[in-house]
Design a protein around this motif. Structure first.
Motif, PDB file in Angstrom:
ATOM      1  N   ASP A 107       0.833  -1.212   0.000  1.00 21.63           N
ATOM      2  CA  ASP A 107       0.000   0.000   0.000  1.00 21.63           C
ATOM      3  C   ASP A 107       0.864   1.256   0.000  1.00 21.63           C
ATOM      4  O   ASP A 107       0.553   2.237  -0.676  1.00 21.63           O
ATOM      5  N   TYR A 108       1.952   1.224   0.750  1.00 24.53           N
ATOM      6  CA  TYR A 108       2.831   2.392   0.805  1.00 24.53           C
ATOM      7  C   TYR A 108       3.534   2.646  -0.527  1.00 24.53           C
ATOM      8  O   TYR A 108       3.602   3.788  -0.978  1.00 24.53           O
ATOM      9  N   VAL A 109       4.065   1.606  -1.185  1.00 21.39           N
ATOM     10  CA  VAL A 109       4.738   1.864  -2.463  1.00 21.39           C
ATOM     11  C   VAL A 109       3.737   2.329  -3.519  1.00 21.39           C
ATOM     12  O   VAL A 109       4.044   3.193  -4.336  1.00 21.39           O
ATOM     13  N   GLU A 110       2.525   1.778  -3.466  1.00 21.90           N
ATOM     14  CA  GLU A 110       1.483   2.226  -4.395  1.00 21.90           C
ATOM     15  C   GLU A 110       1.127   3.689  -4.114  1.00 21.90           C
ATOM     16  O   GLU A 110       0.929   4.482  -5.043  1.00 21.90           O
ATOM     17  N   GLY A 128      11.344  -0.285  -6.528  1.00 25.98           N
ATOM     18  CA  GLY A 128      10.100   0.196  -5.941  1.00 25.98           C
ATOM     19  C   GLY A 128       9.046   0.511  -6.990  1.00 25.98           C
ATOM     20  O   GLY A 128       7.863   0.237  -6.803  1.00 25.98           O
ATOM     21  N   ARG A 129       9.481   1.068  -8.110  1.00 24.77           N
ATOM     22  CA  ARG A 129       8.554   1.381  -9.198  1.00 24.77           C
ATOM     23  C   ARG A 129       7.935   0.098  -9.754  1.00 24.77           C
ATOM     24  O   ARG A 129       6.742   0.038 -10.006  1.00 24.77           O
ATOM     25  N   ASP A 141       3.156  -3.145 -10.195  1.00 26.59           N
ATOM     26  CA  ASP A 141       2.526  -4.451 -10.063  1.00 26.59           C
ATOM     27  C   ASP A 141       1.266  -4.367  -9.208  1.00 26.59           C
ATOM     28  O   ASP A 141       0.224  -4.915  -9.563  1.00 26.59           O
ATOM     29  N   VAL A 142       1.350  -3.663  -8.087  1.00 24.19           N
ATOM     30  CA  VAL A 142       0.183  -3.501  -7.215  1.00 24.19           C
ATOM     31  C   VAL A 142      -0.909  -2.726  -7.952  1.00 24.19           C
ATOM     32  O   VAL A 142      -2.091  -3.093  -7.916  1.00 24.19           O
ATOM     33  N   LYS A 143      -0.511  -1.676  -8.645  1.00 27.52           N
ATOM     34  CA  LYS A 143      -1.468  -0.858  -9.398  1.00 27.52           C
ATOM     35  C   LYS A 143      -2.176  -1.700 -10.467  1.00 27.52           C
ATOM     36  O   LYS A 143      -3.392  -1.586 -10.649  1.00 27.52           O
ATOM     37  N   CYS A 170      -8.674  -3.047  -3.408  1.00 27.67           N
ATOM     38  CA  CYS A 170      -7.540  -2.670  -2.551  1.00 27.67           C
ATOM     39  C   CYS A 170      -7.236  -3.785  -1.552  1.00 27.67           C
ATOM     40  O   CYS A 170      -6.075  -4.057  -1.257  1.00 27.67           O
ATOM     41  N   LYS A 171      -8.255  -4.452  -1.073  1.00 28.24           N
ATOM     42  CA  LYS A 171      -8.057  -5.556  -0.133  1.00 28.24           C
ATOM     43  C   LYS A 171      -7.603  -6.823  -0.860  1.00 28.24           C
ATOM     44  O   LYS A 171      -6.724  -7.535  -0.392  1.00 28.24           O
TER      45      LYS A 171
END
Length: 125
Positions: A9-12, A67-68, A73-75, A101-102
């Motif tokens: 969540d933080y990197v996103e 990090g990008r 990937d999360v995005k 998000c969950k």
């Protein structure tokens, strides 16, 4: 280090809050995630120690290439899940965003690939 759901969540959030120069501010991340400033600074310290961000105290935060990749990937997971929930299941966009998000932290790569292929199939892409 494998990122926890919280760290993902933080990197996103860094990716989302970054300005045109790729720099995000602690206050913007704090406001986006609804957490306290010390939580953000602690997370940024851990992410910096593990090579996901660069962070200067009282300065901006910038994603490293590692990090990008993690943030993108999360995005991507979030976008695929949100699209499936709204377009296939008819979930409202707001609920789909919250649920995606969950779910983005727990979904397997195989399931995500199948969802992505299915969405392309129904869209005729």
């Amino acid at each position: 280090m494998k990122l926890s759901a919280n760290m993902e969540d933080y990197v996103e959030a860094v990716l989302f809050c970054a300005n045109d120069q790729g720099i995000a501010r602690v206050s913007d991340i704090r406001d986006l995630l609804g957490v306290k400033t010390p939580s953000v600074t602690g997370a940024m310290k851990l992410l910096a120690e593990n090579g996901y961000v660069t962070h200067q105290p009282y300065g901006g935060i910038k994603l490293t290439p590692k990090g990008r990749r993690a943030a993108q990937d999360v995005k991507k997971r979030h976008a695929i899940l949100s699209r499936f929930l709204t377009q296939v299941l008819g979930v409202t966009p707001k609920t789909a965003d919250m649920d995606a998000c969950k779910m983005e932290h727990a979904v397997s790569k195989e399931t995500l690939e199948k969802l992505h292929a299915y969405l392309h199939k129904i869209a005729g892409e």
